[in-house]
Design a protein around this motif. Structure first.
Motif, mmCIF file in Angstrom:
data_model
loop_
_atom_site.group_PDB
_atom_site.id
_atom_site.type_symbol
_atom_site.label_atom_id
_atom_site.label_comp_id
_atom_site.label_asym_id
_atom_site.label_seq_id
_atom_site.Cartn_x
_atom_site.Cartn_y
_atom_site.Cartn_z
ATOM 1 N N ILE A 215 -13.698 35.555 2.976
ATOM 2 C CA ILE A 215 -14.286 35.430 4.295
ATOM 3 C C ILE A 215 -15.301 34.662 4.120
ATOM 4 O O ILE A 215 -16.152 34.125 4.988
ATOM 5 N N LEU A 216 -16.145 34.951 2.917
ATOM 6 C CA LEU A 216 -17.509 34.224 2.841
ATOM 7 C C LEU A 216 -17.233 32.595 2.828
ATOM 8 O O LEU A 216 -18.016 31.967 3.184
ATOM 9 N N SER A 217 -16.159 32.163 2.244
ATOM 10 C CA SER A 217 -15.922 30.719 2.073
ATOM 11 C C SER A 217 -15.785 30.265 3.456
ATOM 12 O O SER A 217 -15.921 28.918 3.630
ATOM 13 N N LEU A 218 -15.400 31.058 4.146
ATOM 14 C CA LEU A 218 -15.033 30.520 5.937
ATOM 15 C C LEU A 218 -16.508 30.149 6.661
ATOM 16 O O LEU A 218 -16.315 29.305 7.443
ATOM 17 N N ARG A 219 -17.502 30.840 5.999
ATOM 18 C CA ARG A 219 -18.782 30.264 6.551
ATOM 19 C C ARG A 219 -19.164 28.906 6.314
ATOM 20 O O ARG A 219 -20.080 28.203 6.743
ATOM 21 N N ILE A 220 -18.458 28.430 5.082
ATOM 22 C CA ILE A 220 -18.902 27.084 4.488
ATOM 23 C C ILE A 220 -17.675 26.050 5.223
ATOM 24 O O ILE A 220 -18.230 25.194 5.479
ATOM 25 N N LEU A 221 -16.790 26.436 4.782
ATOM 26 C CA LEU A 221 -15.469 25.538 5.086
ATOM 27 C C LEU A 221 -14.663 25.695 6.276
ATOM 28 O O LEU A 221 -14.980 26.676 6.696
ATOM 29 N N LEU A 222 -13.883 24.693 6.770
ATOM 30 C CA LEU A 222 -13.061 24.770 7.769
ATOM 31 C C LEU A 222 -11.895 25.776 7.413
ATOM 32 O O LEU A 222 -11.332 26.058 6.309
ATOM 33 N N ALA A 223 -11.343 26.504 8.411
ATOM 34 C CA ALA A 223 -10.356 27.406 8.213
ATOM 35 C C ALA A 223 -8.827 26.794 7.422
ATOM 36 O O ALA A 223 -8.494 27.372 6.531
ATOM 37 N N PRO A 277 -22.804 21.839 0.315
ATOM 38 C CA PRO A 277 -22.196 23.373 0.070
ATOM 39 C C PRO A 277 -20.780 23.219 -0.242
ATOM 40 O O PRO A 277 -20.103 24.577 -0.354
ATOM 41 N N THR A 278 -19.773 22.263 -0.073
ATOM 42 C CA THR A 278 -18.689 22.191 -0.075
ATOM 43 C C THR A 278 -18.078 22.640 -1.522
ATOM 44 O O THR A 278 -17.053 23.616 -1.599
ATOM 45 N N LEU A 279 -18.778 22.274 -2.633
ATOM 46 C CA LEU A 279 -18.330 22.875 -3.871
ATOM 47 C C LEU A 279 -18.400 24.416 -4.054
ATOM 48 O O LEU A 279 -17.515 24.847 -4.571
ATOM 49 N N GLY A 280 -19.366 25.011 -3.562
ATOM 50 C CA GLY A 280 -19.506 26.560 -3.535
ATOM 51 C C GLY A 280 -18.293 27.077 -2.609
ATOM 52 O O GLY A 280 -17.728 28.146 -3.047
ATOM 53 N N GLY A 281 -18.254 26.361 -1.578
ATOM 54 C CA GLY A 281 -16.944 27.105 -0.786
ATOM 55 C C GLY A 281 -15.584 26.976 -1.204
ATOM 56 O O GLY A 281 -14.662 27.781 -1.093
ATOM 57 N N VAL A 282 -15.535 25.829 -2.073
ATOM 58 C CA VAL A 282 -14.229 25.644 -2.621
ATOM 59 C C VAL A 282 -14.125 26.666 -3.841
ATOM 60 O O VAL A 282 -13.004 27.227 -3.878
ATOM 61 N N VAL A 283 -15.187 26.976 -4.553
ATOM 62 C CA VAL A 283 -15.183 28.035 -5.472
ATOM 63 C C VAL A 283 -14.763 29.180 -5.225
ATOM 64 O O VAL A 283 -13.808 29.898 -5.756
ATOM 65 N N LEU A 284 -15.426 29.760 -4.207
ATOM 66 C CA LEU A 284 -15.116 30.871 -3.302
ATOM 67 C C LEU A 284 -13.647 31.033 -3.054
ATOM 68 O O LEU A 284 -12.895 32.024 -3.549
ATOM 69 N N ALA A 285 -13.158 29.948 -2.449
ATOM 70 C CA ALA A 285 -11.680 30.157 -1.827
ATOM 71 C C ALA A 285 -10.640 30.216 -2.850
ATOM 72 O O ALA A 285 -9.855 30.989 -2.802
ATOM 73 N N THR A 286 -10.985 29.287 -3.966
ATOM 74 C CA THR A 286 -10.190 29.366 -5.341
ATOM 75 C C THR A 286 -10.005 30.576 -6.033
ATOM 76 O O THR A 286 -9.353 31.230 -6.347
ATOM 77 N N SER A 287 -11.541 31.199 -5.967
ATOM 78 C CA SER A 287 -11.389 32.618 -6.402
ATOM 79 C C SER A 287 -10.642 33.695 -5.853
ATOM 80 O O SER A 287 -10.184 34.489 -6.289
ATOM 81 N N ALA A 288 -10.958 33.614 -4.476
ATOM 82 C CA ALA A 288 -10.027 34.515 -3.596
ATOM 83 C C ALA A 288 -8.455 34.340 -3.975
ATOM 84 O O ALA A 288 -7.882 35.522 -4.099
ATOM 85 N N ALA A 289 -8.191 32.976 -4.188
ATOM 86 C CA ALA A 289 -6.473 32.942 -4.588
ATOM 87 C C ALA A 289 -6.436 33.608 -5.880
ATOM 88 O O ALA A 289 -5.308 34.235 -6.072
ATOM 89 N N ALA A 290 -7.159 33.364 -6.843
ATOM 90 C CA ALA A 290 -7.207 33.953 -8.075
ATOM 91 C C ALA A 290 -7.058 35.291 -8.134
ATOM 92 O O ALA A 290 -6.454 36.069 -8.729
ATOM 93 N N GLY A 291 -8.015 35.758 -7.221
ATOM 94 C CA GLY A 291 -8.052 37.308 -7.149
ATOM 95 C C GLY A 291 -6.880 37.984 -6.663
ATOM 96 O O GLY A 291 -6.436 39.086 -7.039
#
Length: 479
Positions: A215-223, A277-291
């Motif tokens: 959900i936090l990554s959606l604040r930075i990246l497109l859905a 901030p794209t790099l941070g959003g990608v890290v968050l979304a990828t971390s969500a996939a790993a979680g």
């Protein structure tokens, strides 16, 4: 989206198992909905049941229609029909929930009575008068953890919905009986009350953490970007299953993991690395996939094979633990100003819709295996990406080109490669053999039409894959 660490594959949608991948029986090869009669069994049936083939051939068109209708109404065919419906529902619910959460982050006009729509501020604000934007619009909702807490609370409905389904089929059962049955199953596995609640608490933290990063990554990246990155969880599931569950090593899946990682890298650097901030959003979304992958594999490792009652009880306990113990954290973040909530401008319709659609997606992911194969549930993750991309183009004028488009394509390719079965070379060999047999059959059929020595009889040698041709005299004898 399966409950455990198994990965449903294209040719074996039930998921991988320890049993042989090709099982020759009297009815053919059992490989899910794509099962077909194996050449060995076909040869045995043609030799031992010749008297049954003749009546079938005499039926002509009626026999073919009957055979076609029987295959279309078989159990495997019905599971495929249900699977297509489940894929569509998973795609719709997943896309709807994600876009509703993205809608929460839009900037809204400060004047409630103003006739202006919410706007999405892009990452690159070059050429945009941000002073004017901040004067007219305000970020009325910036509360990813509150959203996570609110959405997770709805998982408490898992067991009540499971109970309603049970009593609709078996009216003699009651809530205590169904609850006792689910608890007894956990007790039989050696879980004590303290140990079980400890496991539930750990999975609750893992569940909330994974959803918070998503959900936090959606604040930075497109859905669409977030959903494409989250689809890489199938590659993480395979890696963890190989390391923790000691699953079989498959080279093509390692290649798929590398392809997925390459797609993630392209998305990470699609807007550059300076001041973006794209790099941070990608890290968050990828971390969500790993979680998500860690949750699935640990569930398989700690809980093992679970019944539907156990899964429903487990999810309901996660929701209750989340509601009971994590609300102080929501209040603390709000009071410290880390999260912003304007209660008079809170978009309740979008928040409630995202919660309901998220609940539907999780219910389908865990219980629709009753109707269909796991493959169709997993496909909902990747089919949601193009649907979401179409919505982003229509709603926000997004463009998908260059590194972003290449990264999404690579993630899609890696997704399908991970779903290849362990013995995929056997299927490729069988496919090539069938193609060769069809080409030989077509060639001999053309020769027989132009031949002058009488009609030919073609006999397929299933051991070699070649077709033997025999001249047939007008009396019917083979020469």
């Amino acid at each position: 989206m399966t409950r455990d660490g198994d990965i449903p594959t294209i040719f074996n949608p039930r998921g991988r198992s320890r049993a042989p991948s090709v099982v020759v029986t009297e009815e053919g090869v059992a490989n899910g909905p794509f099962a077909h009669t194996d050449s060995v069994s076909s040869q045995q049936e043609s030799q031992g049941a010749g008297d049954l083939i003749a009546p079938t051939q005499q039926c002509g068109l009626a026999g073919k229609l009957k055979s076609c209708s029987t295959s279309l109404c078989s159990k495997s065919a019905r599971k495929i029909y249900f699977g297509i419906w489940v894929t569509v529902c998973v795609t719709a619910s997943w896309v709807g929930a994600t876009h509703c959460i993205k809608y929460l982050y839009l900037r809204r006009p400060k004047d409630i009575e103003a006739d202006a729509d919410p706007v999405l501020i892009p990452h690159d604000t070059t050429g945009i008068n941000m002073t004017l934007v901040q004067t007219i619009y305000t970020a009325s909702y910036q509360a990813p953890f509150f959203t996570t807490w609110f959405v997770t609370n709805w998982t408490m409905l898992f067991f009540p919905l499971y109970f309603l389904c049970r009593i609709s089929n078996r009216r003699c059962e009651s809530m205590p009986d169904i609850l006792t049955e689910s608890i007894r199953d956990f007790r039989d596995k050696g879980f004590t009350a303290v140990r079980f609640m400890t496991r539930c608490s750990l999975f609750c933290i893992l569940w909330v953490g994974t959803n918070y990063m998503y959900i936090l990554s959606l604040r930075i990246l497109l859905a669409t970007d977030v959903m494409a990155l989250f689809a890489t969880n199938v590659s993480f599931v395979y890696l963890l299953s190989w390391v923790i569950l000691h699953e079989q090593f498959v080279g093509i899946r390692i290649m798929a993991v590398i392809i997925c990682d390459t797609g993630v890298a392209l998305l990470a650097y699609m807007d550059g690395i300076t001041g973006s901030p794209t790099l941070g959003g990608v890290v968050l979304a990828t971390s969500a996939a790993a979680g998500s992958a860690i949750y699935k594999v640990l569930f398989k490792k700690v809980i093992g094979e679970a019944t539907y009652g156990q899964v429903a009880l487990f999810f309901s306990l996660i929701g209750m633990l989340n509601a009971a113990f994590l609300w102080p954290l929501c209040l603390g973040l709000f009071l410290m100003g880390i999260e912003t909530l304007h209660w008079d401008m809170l978009p309740w319709p979008a928040l409630l819709t995202s919660s309901i659609l998220s609940l539907v997606a999780n219910l389908l992911g865990n219980f629709s295996v009753v109707l269909t194969y796991d493959l169709f549930i997993t496909l909902g993750l990747i089919t949601a990406v193009p649907v979401s991309a179409a919505l982003d183009v229509v709603l926000y004028g997004a463009s998908f080109e260059g590194m972003k488009l290449a990264g999404m394509i690579l993630i899609g390719v890696g997704f399908f490669l991970v779903m290849f079965p362990d013995n995929w070379p056997d299927y490729i060999t069988r496919l090539l053999r069938n193609i060769i047999m069809l080409s030989h059959s077509a060639r001999w059929s053309r020769r027989s039409r132009h031949g002058s020595n009488g009609p030919r009889s073609h006999v397929v040698d299933y051991r070699t894959g070649y077709i033997r041709s025999h001249l047939r005299s007008p009396s019917g004898r083979v020469r």
